[in-house]
Motif scaffolding. Structure first.
Motif: not given
Length: 542
Positions: A405-425
């Motif tokens: 993002f050109a206007n922020t120096g903050t490092n960003v990440s994306i976290i993905f959620l899924n309620k449809e199934e159990k995420n064992k890994e």
């Protein structure tokens, strides 16, 4: 392809010409400039879309004038024609068309004619094209734009209609999302900065939006709901809808910014999502979430995407949030009001919890977060992480490059959620070293290439482990690491062993000893020099 590139160029020239009109009227840099630009552009777009649909319905030849055809219809036939249009098309009458308004430019008080035309179009199309405030008030599609000019309003409106009349969108209505996404970004690029007082006005990079939608949509969907509680101009939602199919989903949004809500409406119109405009809400999602069920509980959504503001002063209503009604929504807690730097309050933690609470039982979500969230050990963050990991809701995490993002120096990440199934890994992807650096105005930013996008998406979806780039981690191991989502905790430390002779070993040891002695001698010399310089100072002298 060359024809499309040429039209892209012509469209950008139209936008620049409208900006020139505003500059000559003293509106350059004015807060209302974007209103004039976007509404004039939208008027022309709706005009041409209407003519395009009529031409197709009546099988008119390209050489035939649709305006002339419409002017010859009687009232009954005209109304029947309007009924044949689909919901994405604004209902216009002959005297509201660009060509007709252009022909009146020499009449007295032309600015009144121009503004009245906008008013009438708004009234005739208010049911489908109006967005809504959290208080229930409708916000029309057009307003009197001549009011933004203090002098010579007639010539201002004449200049606008003359820029519009010789341009046509008709050749590109079948080009779809990829074409209009670029045009929309160009149209709003000067009016979409993060002011610090609004939710998500800044533009989410197109590459980030594409990665999110590609990672979320892994099968054919239909009749699904998509939501963004801090929608901004809607880049994330548009990419998501495009991935699903615009006729297979409904968009829901909320954003506190008036400007963002207006831009999102424009984005929906350009992308054939007019049916979702009534779901665009202008209001404060955190203090007054709008989308509710009949029993007043918050609506649950199939897909949620969001790039929420990270920090903002919400001290004025912070204590009001600590209510019985919100205990379930903000299960991990509400940030306290700091004594200093109130604008550093971590409002993204409230958006994140709101998203978790608003996700349906089979829902998926992707949220842009500051990377620091992943390793935080105190406060609200670890409570949220523990909840998500113990419930096995996390699909994966992608670390993005810094300055994406050109206007922020903050490092960003994306976290993905899924309620449809159990995420064992959980799949972790470290894309922080990808991308190319470019200069954007005074700022430098990282841009992901199409190859980068493909690498990230395929790695994520296939849960592929690649040395120093991605790793698949069992949730039990994450619990052992005290619920840390810091990708560095799970990469194996590489030790490169190099065989050397005893003579080479002794030589290196001797070199290290010499360097250490040099450092010690230099340190001793600096101390002596410091004591020498202060020995004559009288510290008792006031």
């Amino acid at each position: 392809m060359n024809e499309l590139l040429e039209f892209d160029k012509e469209t950008k020239i139209l936008i620049d010409d409208l900006k020139s009109v505003c500059t000559n009227a003293g509106l350059s840099g004015d807060g209302n400039e974007y209103r004039v630009i976007t509404q004039a552009f939208l008027y022309k777009f709706l005009n041409d879309k209407f003519l395009y649909e009529v031409r197709n319905i009546k099988n008119l030849d390209e050489k035939d004038s649709v305006e002339d055809f419409l002017s010859k219809l009687n009232n009954k036939d005209y109304e029947f024609l309007l009924l044949q249009l689909n919901e994405n098309i604004a209902k216009l009458y002959p005297d509201q068309l660009v060509k007709h308004i252009f022909e009146k430019q020499n009449e007295k008080n032309f600015s009144n004619i121009f503004d009245t035309n906008f008013q009438n179009i708004s009234i005739n199309n208010s049911e489908i094209f109006s967005i809504v405030t959290a208080g229930g008030q409708k916000v029309s599609i057009f307003e009197n734009i001549s009011k933004f000019v203090e002098d010579d309003r007639d010539n201002f409106c004449v200049a606008i209609i003359n820029k519009l009349v010789n341009f046509s969108f008709e050749k590109v209505f079948d080009k779809g999302f990829d074409f209009f996404a670029g045009i929309f970004e160009y149209l709003i690029k000067d009016y979409n900065s993060n002011s610090g007082s609004t939710y998500a006005e800044y533009f989410t990079p197109h590459a980030v939006s594409k990665i999110i939608s590609s990672c979320l949509i892994t099968k054919k969907e239909k009749n699904v709901t998509c939501y963004d509680p801090s929608a901004g101009s809607g880049t994330l939602l548009m990419n998501l809808a495009h991935e699903i199919g615009v006729n297979k989903c409904s968009i829901f949004s909320q954003d506190i910014s008036q400007k963002s809500s207006h831009l999102l409406r424009l984005n929906l119109i350009l992308n054939n999502l007019v049916h979702s405009i009534p779901n665009v809400i202008q209001g404060n999602t955190i203090s007054n979430p709008y989308h509710r069920l009949k029993d007043n509980n918050l609506k649950k959504f199939d897909f949620i995407v969001s790039n929420p503001p990270f920090k903002m002063d919400f001290s004025d209503y912070r204590d009001d949030l600590d209510s019985k009604e919100n205990h379930q929504r903000f299960f991990a807690g509400i940030p306290n009001i700091p004594k200093k730097k109130k604008n550093s309050m971590a409002i993204y933690l409230l958006f994140f919890q709101h998203i978790i609470h608003s996700l349906s039982d089979k829902g998926k979500a992707a949220v842009v977060i500051p990377t620091g969230f992943l390793s935080a050990k105190q406060g609200i963050e670890p409570v949220i992480k523990k909840y998500l990991i113990d419930k096995e809701l996390i699909m994966g995490v992608i670390n993005m490059p810094s300055n994406i993002f050109a206007n922020t120096g903050t490092n960003v990440s994306i976290i993905f959620l899924n309620k449809e199934e159990k995420n064992k890994e959980i799949i972790f992807v470290d894309a922080s070293e990808l991308g190319e650096e470019i200069k954007q105005g005074k700022n430098k930013k990282i841009v992901l290439t199409s190859e980068d996008e493909t690498l990230i998406t395929e790695t994520f979806l296939n849960k592929r482990t690649t040395e120093d780039f991605s790793i698949l981690v069992d949730v039990d191991k994450i619990r052992e690491k005290k619920y840390s989502l810091n990708i560095g905790r799970y990469f194996k430390t590489k030790i490169n062993l190099v065989k050397i002779s005893e003579e080479e070993f002794n030589s290196k040891i001797k070199q290290f000893k010499n360097e250490y002695e040099q450092i010690e001698n230099e340190s001793k010399r600096m101390k002596e020099k410091m004591f020498e310089s202060i020995k004559d100072i009288d510290f008792n002298n006031d």
